[in-house]
Write an enzyme that holds these catalytic residues in place. Structure first.
Site, mmCIF file in Angstrom:
data_model
loop_
_atom_site.group_PDB
_atom_site.id
_atom_site.type_symbol
_atom_site.label_atom_id
_atom_site.label_comp_id
_atom_site.label_asym_id
_atom_site.label_seq_id
_atom_site.Cartn_x
_atom_site.Cartn_y
_atom_site.Cartn_z
ATOM 1 C CB CYS B 55 -0.915 -0.004 1.228
ATOM 2 S SG CYS B 55 -2.390 -1.015 0.983
ATOM 3 C CG HIS B 166 1.167 -7.616 -6.551
ATOM 4 N ND1 HIS B 166 0.113 -8.180 -5.856
ATOM 5 C CD2 HIS B 166 2.184 -8.510 -6.464
ATOM 6 C CE1 HIS B 166 0.476 -9.351 -5.357
ATOM 7 N NE2 HIS B 166 1.730 -9.583 -5.719
ATOM 8 C CE LYS B 314 -6.982 -31.345 -15.589
ATOM 9 N NZ LYS B 314 -7.529 -32.706 -15.703
ATOM 10 C CE1 TYR B 319 -1.248 -40.885 -18.532
ATOM 11 C CE2 TYR B 319 -1.844 -38.777 -19.511
ATOM 12 C CZ TYR B 319 -1.409 -40.091 -19.648
ATOM 13 O OH TYR B 319 -1.135 -40.590 -20.894
HETATM 14 O O1 LIG Z 1 -8.603 -39.002 -9.736
HETATM 15 P P1 LIG Z 1 -9.446 -38.405 -10.812
HETATM 16 O O2 LIG Z 1 -10.750 -37.904 -10.298
HETATM 17 O O3 LIG Z 1 -9.568 -39.251 -12.039
HETATM 18 O O4 LIG Z 1 -8.683 -37.090 -11.337
HETATM 19 C C1 LIG Z 1 -7.483 -36.578 -10.840
HETATM 20 O O5 LIG Z 1 -6.362 -37.162 -11.500
HETATM 21 C C2 LIG Z 1 -6.312 -36.979 -12.911
HETATM 22 C C3 LIG Z 1 -5.048 -37.607 -13.437
HETATM 23 O O6 LIG Z 1 -3.890 -37.032 -12.887
HETATM 24 C C4 LIG Z 1 -6.389 -35.493 -13.272
HETATM 25 O O7 LIG Z 1 -6.516 -35.362 -14.665
HETATM 26 C C5 LIG Z 1 -7.567 -34.802 -12.592
HETATM 27 O O8 LIG Z 1 -7.510 -33.413 -12.839
HETATM 28 C C6 LIG Z 1 -7.506 -35.075 -11.096
HETATM 29 O O9 LIG Z 1 -8.612 -34.478 -10.459
#
Ligand SMILES: O=P(O)(O)O[C@H]1O[C@H](CO)[C@@H](O)[C@H](O)[C@H]1O
Ligand SMILES: O=P(O)(O)O[C@H]1O[C@H](CO)[C@@H](O)[C@H](O)[C@H]1O
Lengths: 351, 351
Positions: B55, B166, B314, B319
């Protein structure tokens, strides 16, 4: 001129396995944190919940009923990102718009019939059955697909939507990006130096003793020189092993035992059920399985998000997403407590 | 045989700018979400807080007192990941243990004297002063460093620890990983096709009209064909511009206006102050600035984490960290509402 000290002076390090650089700025640990803290851990998971689709006897989204399994249990993911029969997108009409076919299967593997355990709370023989299940699913899906990705998302912080101990297996008709990078690097190293990259790397770490976390008769765990996540580790067999199914019974037992030790260390670090994503990388499979993959060494990566405590994580955001990975303590500074700690006993008195 | 439909059939897409693949599995949007939800947005940020180091008039960690600035305000980060004088780690003793020197500076730029605004809530002339400040800091630091990374982490979900509007500027003596990838791809494209990759890409998107979000006299915003984050966008000038300082006054005004529109669309999407990390990429600077960088086209990436609502993100985890990026809706399915919506008026009645 000042003498270089890794713990005081920022520098960049090269990851020869994935062909990437990381910025190491250890002095940053001094900065205060006023940002987001993670919600506290949900402590009471019922051992059995008939509405949890991963539990023995539960009905899943597709109407199937789980058996009353008492070891591991493998089934098809009800919302798979990869399906066996997707049609081909056809030829691309422009070099900047390239799409290709992707086929595969996604499976879920429960580690244990109880929802209130995690791998480090399971017994070594129970973990050994998980190792065996990993080896067989690699064999089964590897017969049809060039890449079988076994991975575990543990903890809500890692997007895991179900506390029941489980991992996923996604097998694909293509070699995923990171597999391609590891393939390229390991192949080039072998052709230049005449031995597998990770065999030489493991040997060097045993000599240097600066980043070792655990060693056993058949395995080692270390914080790689190029680690990105604060408490990232690499789990390696001592022998040259290309894929999980090649592991001998003795190596499997020893793996179960070193995994229990590693994961207990993780839990003890911040006295929490330590979140992470982990996964196995081995030589490609499928129709090319018989080709020469001697440059490959089997390994598992552990990527835990926490930085300072059970509620303060490392955010891989702006600079990391747009420029380069950055870490706030050196891999050599990482310290774990002893293998057995009060955490496990305190929170899970049944063990 | 079934006809391929991107919204129904998983496939992989290539990112020619960063040389990466993404798995697109649109049918996955159907899966239920029972996992972690994000803590609700903190709604009441005081306009001025004398204890907030960003600030006007506040005292920072190092004892310095901020001026009573009334536009943008640029100062040195008190906990910089990059410092100008770090010594060199010296030669590597092994090809698997490579470290190199990293020097640089980290700055923080406040966008506005008030803590309770964000870029979309600022006026177009106020945003224009931010654009000018971005251009000058690129000039200033670009005189000494080959890469000047401007980035904004917005929202607690993106590790932003201070709600005051910022961004950050990290200039480095090295070309970061992602800059290197973009450099390699753009250089190769130019030498093969005789024009800048992103000029041709922008033109194609204007023709195809499938992924455009906004267009104006001088700019376009689109969801790239290879987007990884659900609502990721790419902001591009129509003219061939290599770096921010080259923008004309008309292009800067227009940029301020299209940014306000884009960020308002983002806020309206889930009726929240939309979190994201964003950053600018332009041709390298420093001592090589005068070399031929004609293959570079200036652009900004926006990477927002949300997937389904203000509280469901997300997760790029297992994976994605171990194999390959994966998205759950196609870039063509992304829909934004109109530019002005009730959200802005409702929550910030003063505007
Ligand atoms: O365990 P889920 O519900 O399949 O999903 C989870 O693992 C997946 C694989 O890494 C990712 O793509 C999803 O974003 C995550 O929420
Ligand atoms: O804004 P801060 O506190 O400097 O830090 C934030 O952005 C940095 C750059 O992307 C990241 O390295 C940190 O993990 C994140 O918390």
């Amino acid at each position: 001129a000042t003498t270089f000290r890794a713990s005081e002076h920022q520098h960049i390090r090269y990851n020869p396995l994935q062909d990437e650089w990381v910025l190491v700025s250890a002095h940053r640990m001094k900065r205060p944190w006023q940002g987001q803290v993670e919600p506290p851990l949900l402590m009471t998971v019922p051992r059995h919940d008939p509405h949890n689709p991963l539990c023995p006897g539960a009905t899943r989204a597709n109407g199937e009923v789980n058996p009353y399994y008492d070891g591991t249990f493998l089934f098809d993911n009800d919302f798979p990102a990869l399906q066996p029969d997707a049609p081909n997108p056809g030829p691309s009409d422009h070099p900047l718009f390239q799409a290709e076919a992707a086929r595969g299967v996604c499976k879920v593997m429960c580690f244990h019939p109880w929802s209130d355990v995690t791998l480090p709370l399971m017994s070594v023989p129970e973990i050994r059955t998980v190792v065996d299940a990993w080896a067989s699913v690699t064999e089964e899906l590897g017969a049809r697909y060039p890449w079988v990705q076994i991975f575990e998302n543990k903890g809500a912080m890692m997007g895991c939507s179900n506390p029941h101990p489980h991992c996923q297996v996604w097998a694909s008709s293509f070699l995923p990006d990171i597999a391609q990078r590891e393939e390229r690097s390991q192949r080039a190293y072998q052709s230049q130096h005449g031995e597998p990259l990770l065999m030489e790397y493991g040997r060097q770490e045993l000599l240097r003793k600066e980043r070792l976390v655990l060693t056993s008769e058949h395995w080692l765990v270390l914080v790689p020189f190029w680690a990105v996540w604060p408490f990232q580790t690499l789990l390696l067999p001592r022998r040259h092993v290309r894929r999980l199914p090649e592991l001998t019974p003795a190596e499997r037992d020893d793996l179960a035992s070193i995994m229990k030790k590693l994961l207990t260390k993780y839990d003890n670090l911040f006295e929490t059920s330590f979140p992470y994503s982990m996964g196995w990388h081995g030589a490609p499979t499928g129709s090319e399985a018989e080709a020469n993959w001697d440059h490959w060494q089997l390994h598992a990566h552990y990527y835990p998000p926490l930085l300072r405590s059970a509620t303060v994580r490392k955010f891989m955001v702006g600079y990391e997403m747009l420029a380069q990975a950055q870490r706030d303590l050196t891999p050599e500074q990482v310290r774990f407590q002893s293998t057995l700690g009060p955490w496990v006993l305190l929170l899970f008195p049944i063990f």
